[in-house]
Design a protein around this motif. Structure first.
Motif, PDB file in Angstrom:
ATOM      1  N   GLY A  84      52.940  64.359 -50.560  1.00  0.00           N
ATOM      2  CA  GLY A  84      54.132  63.505 -50.242  1.00  0.00           C
ATOM      3  C   GLY A  84      53.490  62.701 -51.946  1.00  0.00           C
ATOM      4  N   PRO A  85      54.268  61.281 -51.495  1.00  0.00           N
ATOM      5  CA  PRO A  85      53.934  59.942 -52.373  1.00  0.00           C
ATOM      6  C   PRO A  85      52.412  59.529 -51.688  1.00  0.00           C
ATOM      7  CG  PRO A  85      55.159  59.615 -51.440  1.00  0.00           C
ATOM      8  CD  PRO A  85      55.484  61.298 -50.912  1.00  0.00           C
ATOM      9  N   ASP A  86      51.853  59.297 -52.596  1.00  0.00           N
ATOM     10  CA  ASP A  86      50.152  58.751 -52.452  1.00  0.00           C
ATOM     11  C   ASP A  86      49.073  59.057 -51.405  1.00  0.00           C
ATOM     12  OD1 ASP A  86      51.080  56.562 -54.057  1.00  0.00           O
ATOM     13  OD2 ASP A  86      52.063  55.554 -52.561  1.00  0.00           O
TER      14      ASP A  86
END
Length: 171
Positions: A84-86
């Motif tokens: 996922g993001p980051d």
């Protein structure tokens, strides 16, 4: 799914390392036999031939074991797994080729009692290096399994939350 795929990749690599472990154990058995003075030169040569074939098999396994065309046993790649993001984990390869283990056919031989005794020391070191590499795959696998559990809990909670919102009794 990415975490599960990465776990599957590591399980494939760990399985190949189990076969390398068996080869190293067989090589140690051969070296112990060859280090004994009760064998003839011809018998020791037969043992040395098998010993060298085990080295070749270790190299074959290390260079050809792949998961989706990714080879993680010859120290040529690293894979970044995204969640996922980051959120990502880098899975680094290990090197279990005979040269990295210190038992390549140029340095390891059991053709004489003296070289067999030397090979025993080299094999002990090789087994320690292989154990360390195998453990690093285990560490990564454990981390990915924990990550997968957390992601499953997050997904379950998100679905439950969405269900509560969409099931609101407006009346």
């Amino acid at each position: 799914r990415n975490a599960q795929d990465a776990i599957s990749m590591l399980q494939t690599m760990e399985g190949a390392m189990a076969v390398i472990d068996s080869a190293l154990i067989r090589m140690k058995e051969l070296a112990e036999q060859a280090a004994t003075g009760s064998y003839s030169e011809q018998q020791r040569q037969i043992m040395d031939n098998e010993f060298k074939q085990m080295i070749a098999e270790i190299d074959r396994i290390a260079t050809t074991t792949q998961f989706n065309s990714i080879n993680m046993l010859d120290n040529t790649s690293a894979v970044t797994i995204h969640f996922g993001p980051d959120s990502e984990i880098e899975v680094t390869s290990v090197d279990v080729q005979s040269t990295a283990l210190g038992i390549d056919s140029g340095t390891a031989s059991i053709a004489t009692t003296a070289t067999a005794q030397t090979a025993l020391g080299l094999l002990n070191t090789a087994i320690e290096r292989k154990d360390s590499a195998r453990a690093s795959l285990g560490y990564m696998m454990n981390r990915l399994e924990s990550t997968n559990e957390v992601l499953n809990i997050q997904a379950e909670n998100m679905m439950a939350s969405e269900s509560r919102i969409s099931d609101v009794d407006v009346a």
